[in-house]
Each structure stands twice: as structure tokens, then as C-alpha cells.
Design a protein around this motif. Structure first.
Motif, PDB file in Angstrom:
ATOM      1  N   PHE A  10      35.064 -13.499 -65.710  1.00  0.00           N
ATOM      2  CA  PHE A  10      35.175 -12.280 -66.516  1.00  0.00           C
ATOM      3  C   PHE A  10      33.890 -11.461 -66.432  1.00  0.00           C
ATOM      4  O   PHE A  10      33.925 -10.239 -66.233  1.00  0.00           O
ATOM      5  CB  PHE A  10      35.472 -12.628 -67.971  1.00  0.00           C
ATOM      6  N   ILE A  11      32.748 -12.128 -66.559  1.00  0.00           N
ATOM      7  CA  ILE A  11      31.457 -11.435 -66.470  1.00  0.00           C
ATOM      8  C   ILE A  11      31.294 -10.808 -65.091  1.00  0.00           C
ATOM      9  O   ILE A  11      30.838  -9.666 -64.960  1.00  0.00           O
ATOM     10  CB  ILE A  11      30.299 -12.404 -66.765  1.00  0.00           C
ATOM     11  N   ALA A  12      31.698 -11.544 -64.052  1.00  0.00           N
ATOM     12  CA  ALA A  12      31.602 -11.017 -62.692  1.00  0.00           C
ATOM     13  C   ALA A  12      32.450  -9.760 -62.533  1.00  0.00           C
ATOM     14  O   ALA A  12      32.039  -8.801 -61.869  1.00  0.00           O
ATOM     15  CB  ALA A  12      32.034 -12.077 -61.678  1.00  0.00           C
ATOM     16  N   PRO A  45      26.671 -18.833 -67.958  1.00  0.00           N
ATOM     17  CA  PRO A  45      27.809 -18.159 -67.301  1.00  0.00           C
ATOM     18  C   PRO A  45      27.405 -16.869 -66.608  1.00  0.00           C
ATOM     19  O   PRO A  45      28.028 -16.483 -65.608  1.00  0.00           O
ATOM     20  CB  PRO A  45      28.779 -17.897 -68.454  1.00  0.00           C
ATOM     21  N   LEU A  46      26.356 -16.195 -67.100  1.00  0.00           N
ATOM     22  CA  LEU A  46      25.894 -14.988 -66.427  1.00  0.00           C
ATOM     23  C   LEU A  46      25.375 -15.329 -65.040  1.00  0.00           C
ATOM     24  O   LEU A  46      25.713 -14.648 -64.054  1.00  0.00           O
ATOM     25  CB  LEU A  46      24.798 -14.303 -67.239  1.00  0.00           C
ATOM     26  N   ARG A  47      24.571 -16.376 -64.958  1.00  0.00           N
ATOM     27  CA  ARG A  47      24.041 -16.760 -63.650  1.00  0.00           C
ATOM     28  C   ARG A  47      25.167 -17.181 -62.708  1.00  0.00           C
ATOM     29  O   ARG A  47      25.151 -16.852 -61.525  1.00  0.00           O
ATOM     30  CB  ARG A  47      23.029 -17.889 -63.800  1.00  0.00           C
ATOM     31  N   GLU A  48      26.161 -17.898 -63.241  1.00  0.00           N
ATOM     32  CA  GLU A  48      27.310 -18.276 -62.415  1.00  0.00           C
ATOM     33  C   GLU A  48      28.056 -17.036 -61.932  1.00  0.00           C
ATOM     34  O   GLU A  48      28.535 -16.995 -60.786  1.00  0.00           O
ATOM     35  CB  GLU A  48      28.243 -19.188 -63.215  1.00  0.00           C
ATOM     36  N   ALA A  49      28.158 -16.026 -62.796  1.00  0.00           N
ATOM     37  CA  ALA A  49      28.825 -14.777 -62.410  1.00  0.00           C
ATOM     38  C   ALA A  49      28.051 -14.088 -61.287  1.00  0.00           C
ATOM     39  O   ALA A  49      28.651 -13.573 -60.329  1.00  0.00           O
ATOM     40  CB  ALA A  49      28.932 -13.843 -63.611  1.00  0.00           C
ATOM     41  N   ARG A  51      26.213 -15.536 -59.113  1.00  0.00           N
ATOM     42  CA  ARG A  51      26.426 -16.324 -57.901  1.00  0.00           C
ATOM     43  C   ARG A  51      27.776 -15.982 -57.259  1.00  0.00           C
ATOM     44  O   ARG A  51      27.905 -15.966 -56.032  1.00  0.00           O
ATOM     45  CB  ARG A  51      26.357 -17.822 -58.226  1.00  0.00           C
ATOM     46  N   LEU A  52      28.784 -15.736 -58.102  1.00  0.00           N
ATOM     47  CA  LEU A  52      30.078 -15.309 -57.569  1.00  0.00           C
ATOM     48  C   LEU A  52      29.941 -13.984 -56.829  1.00  0.00           C
ATOM     49  O   LEU A  52      30.499 -13.799 -55.737  1.00  0.00           O
ATOM     50  CB  LEU A  52      31.099 -15.168 -58.703  1.00  0.00           C
ATOM     51  N   LEU A  53      29.198 -13.047 -57.416  1.00  0.00           N
ATOM     52  CA  LEU A  53      28.999 -11.747 -56.772  1.00  0.00           C
ATOM     53  C   LEU A  53      28.142 -11.883 -55.525  1.00  0.00           C
ATOM     54  O   LEU A  53      28.269 -11.076 -54.596  1.00  0.00           O
ATOM     55  CB  LEU A  53      28.357 -10.773 -57.766  1.00  0.00           C
ATOM     56  N   GLU A  54      27.297 -12.899 -55.493  1.00  0.00           N
ATOM     57  CA  GLU A  54      26.503 -13.150 -54.280  1.00  0.00           C
ATOM     58  C   GLU A  54      27.415 -13.529 -53.123  1.00  0.00           C
ATOM     59  O   GLU A  54      27.200 -13.084 -51.984  1.00  0.00           O
ATOM     60  CB  GLU A  54      25.490 -14.262 -54.540  1.00  0.00           C
ATOM     61  N   THR A  55      28.456 -14.325 -53.389  1.00  0.00           N
ATOM     62  CA  THR A  55      29.386 -14.704 -52.325  1.00  0.00           C
ATOM     63  C   THR A  55      30.169 -13.505 -51.808  1.00  0.00           C
ATOM     64  O   THR A  55      30.675 -13.527 -50.684  1.00  0.00           O
ATOM     65  CB  THR A  55      30.382 -15.779 -52.811  1.00  0.00           C
ATOM     66  N   GLU A  56      30.273 -12.443 -52.625  1.00  0.00           N
ATOM     67  CA  GLU A  56      30.967 -11.222 -52.215  1.00  0.00           C
ATOM     68  C   GLU A  56      30.036 -10.239 -51.525  1.00  0.00           C
ATOM     69  O   GLU A  56      30.474  -9.173 -51.080  1.00  0.00           O
ATOM     70  CB  GLU A  56      31.604 -10.548 -53.436  1.00  0.00           C
ATOM     71  N   GLY A  57      28.755 -10.570 -51.479  1.00  0.00           N
ATOM     72  CA  GLY A  57      27.794  -9.684 -50.845  1.00  0.00           C
ATOM     73  C   GLY A  57      27.340  -8.537 -51.720  1.00  0.00           C
ATOM     74  O   GLY A  57      26.680  -7.608 -51.221  1.00  0.00           O
ATOM     75  N   LEU A  58      27.649  -8.587 -53.009  1.00  0.00           N
ATOM     76  CA  LEU A  58      27.277  -7.494 -53.912  1.00  0.00           C
ATOM     77  C   LEU A  58      25.931  -7.730 -54.589  1.00  0.00           C
ATOM     78  O   LEU A  58      25.293  -6.781 -55.065  1.00  0.00           O
ATOM     79  CB  LEU A  58      28.352  -7.302 -54.988  1.00  0.00           C
ATOM     80  N   VAL A  59      25.509  -8.979 -54.649  1.00  0.00           N
ATOM     81  CA  VAL A  59      24.262  -9.360 -55.330  1.00  0.00           C
ATOM     82  C   VAL A  59      23.500 -10.318 -54.428  1.00  0.00           C
ATOM     83  O   VAL A  59      24.101 -11.104 -53.689  1.00  0.00           O
ATOM     84  CB  VAL A  59      24.574 -10.039 -56.687  1.00  0.00           C
ATOM     85  N   ALA A  67      17.625 -11.596 -59.284  1.00  0.00           N
ATOM     86  CA  ALA A  67      18.764 -11.005 -58.583  1.00  0.00           C
ATOM     87  C   ALA A  67      18.671  -9.486 -58.564  1.00  0.00           C
ATOM     88  O   ALA A  67      18.033  -8.880 -59.421  1.00  0.00           O
ATOM     89  CB  ALA A  67      20.064 -11.435 -59.260  1.00  0.00           C
ATOM     90  N   ARG A  68      19.313  -8.891 -57.561  1.00  0.00           N
ATOM     91  CA  ARG A  68      19.420  -7.446 -57.498  1.00  0.00           C
ATOM     92  C   ARG A  68      20.707  -7.072 -56.785  1.00  0.00           C
ATOM     93  O   ARG A  68      21.287  -7.875 -56.061  1.00  0.00           O
ATOM     94  CB  ARG A  68      18.211  -6.810 -56.813  1.00  0.00           C
ATOM     95  N   VAL A  69      21.149  -5.839 -57.012  1.00  0.00           N
ATOM     96  CA  VAL A  69      22.334  -5.324 -56.324  1.00  0.00           C
ATOM     97  C   VAL A  69      21.969  -5.076 -54.869  1.00  0.00           C
ATOM     98  O   VAL A  69      20.956  -4.450 -54.574  1.00  0.00           O
ATOM     99  CB  VAL A  69      22.827  -4.017 -56.980  1.00  0.00           C
ATOM    100  N   THR A  70      22.772  -5.589 -53.945  1.00  0.00           N
ATOM    101  CA  THR A  70      22.498  -5.394 -52.534  1.00  0.00           C
ATOM    102  C   THR A  70      22.810  -3.956 -52.110  1.00  0.00           C
ATOM    103  O   THR A  70      23.583  -3.253 -52.765  1.00  0.00           O
ATOM    104  CB  THR A  70      23.331  -6.350 -51.670  1.00  0.00           C
TER     105      THR A  70
END
Length: 217
Positions: A10-12, A45-49, A51-59, A67-70
Motif C-alpha cells: 500500500f505504501i509503495a 514497512p516504509l523501507r520494505e515499500a 525496496r519494492l520500488l527499487e525492484t521497479e527501478g523507481l527508487v 534512498a532517492r527517486v531514480t
């Protein structure tokens, strides 16, 4: 707790939409303590979120800097669309004999909804629904998952060029669907690849306009 496993997703989704809308712009640091406070969630859960966005290439995570937005380059956008075009054309080719009149009707109704959808994220979701309706009969879930991930990376910039391309894109969607309904596979494939090439070129043009001022600053 049942909700604990869904909280990161949800956070992601909240952060993903903020990135898509430009609320969290490219290159922006994502201080986790501040984000957790603003979203009213705990750090785990924020950090897990993230990490999910990292797998999408967004973070991306950059060690002690957090972390930062790619950022997405024009060259990366072009390459992503080249992959999307190849995979989607193959999906349509495999799915074609199994596309029923009911699927054609469902796809036409999605296009009708797209005509009046003004929100960029809503339009993006309907666009994905239209394409997936034509591809799902291929029964290639792994390929569909890869395409979805590639599109997540390009769709982050849907807001900057949707206004310019939506009318032409809709015309092209109608052309794809007409070829499918007519049972003309070569015409459908040609229309699809032409559509994706047009979308890619339009996105690259607007990205160059957006990134130009940044380089001069």
C-alpha cells in the motif's frame, strides 16, 4: 497481523503515484524518517515499500545517503520501448487466434472510457487494461509480468506528454482493435508496433524538453 504484509504494498502504491505525478521528482532524496511521519507509518514497512520500488527501478539506495527517486534518461526510455514493442508484438501474435468477439467488445468499452478519462494515472491504468485484454489469451504470465515492469519505468513520465499524444494514441488504439476484429494479424501487428514507436518518440521529445533546462542550470 493480516494488514502487516499488505502495508508495504500500500505504501509503495502511494509513493509510486507520487513519483508518476511528479510530486516526488527525479533525483529527489527520500528521507525515510520524514516520509514515515508524513504517511503515518512505521519505518519497517516504509523501507520494505522502498525496496519494492527499487525492484521497479523507481527508487535506488545509495549507502549512507539513503534512498532517492531514480532518473530516467532519454536513451533508457528508447531502449525500454524497444523491449516493450518486441514483447507485446510477440504476445499479440500468440494470442491472436484466441481473441474472441467478447474480448474485442470489452476492449472497445475500455477505449470508450479512455475518451473521457482526464486523470493521467486513470488513463494509464485503462491503457494497460486495453493492451492486456488483447495479450492475456496468449497465456504467457511471465512475459506479461516483464512487460508490466518495463511499462512501470516508462509510465512514470506519462504526465509530461499525455495531453499531446492522447488523441492520436486513441486513434491508433482503434486501428489496432479494428485489425484484430477483422482477423488481420499482419495489420494488427503493424498497427501495434507503429503505435508503440509513436508513443516512444513522443515521450523522448518531451523528455528532451524537460531535461534540457536542468542541464543548463
Amino acid at each position: 497481523m493480516a494488514g502487516s504484509s499488505t502495508a508495504p504494498h500500500f505504501i509503495a502504491s502511494v509513493l509510486r503515484e507520487a513519483i508518476y505525478r511528479g510530486i516526488l521528482p527525479e533525483g529527489r532524496p527520500l528521507p525515510q524518517a520524514q516520509l514515515a511521519l508524513r504517511l503515518g507509518v512505521s519505518p519497517i514497512p516504509l523501507r520494505e515499500a522502498l525496496r519494492l520500488l527499487e525492484t521497479e527501478g523507481l527508487v535506488s539506495f545509495q549507502g549512507y545517503r539513503g534512498a532517492r527517486v531514480t532518473a530516467l534518461s532519454v536513451e533508457e526510455a528508447q531502449e525500454l520501448y524497444e523491449m516493450v514493442a518486441a514483447l507485446e508484438a510477440n504476445l499479440l501474435r500468440i494470442a491472436f487466434p484466441r481473441i474472441t468477439l467478447r474480448i474485442v467488445g470489452d476492449a472497445a468499452r475500455v477505449l470508450d472510457r479512455m475518451e473521457t478519462e482526464r486523470d493521467c494515472i486513470g488513463w494509464r491504468d485503462l491503457n494497460q487494461m486495453f493492451h492486456n485484454l488483447l495479450y492475456e489469451p496468449a497465456d504467457r504470465p511471465l512475459t506479461l509480468d516483464v512487460v508490466a515492469r518495463l511499462r512501470q519505468k516508462t509510465d512514470r513520465n506519462i504526465r509530461i506528454h499525455l495531453v499531446s499524444m492522447r488523441d492520436e494514441s486513441q486513434r491508433q488504439h482503434r486501428g489496432i482493435l479494428a485489425a484484430v476484429e477483422a482477423g488481420d494479424l499482419p495489420a494488427a501487428l503493424e498497427a501495434l508496433v507503429s503505435h508503440l514507436t509513436y508513443t516512444s518518440n513522443d515521450l523522448q521529445s518531451y523528455m528532451r524538453q524537460e531535461q534540457g533546462p536542468r542541464r543548463r542550470r
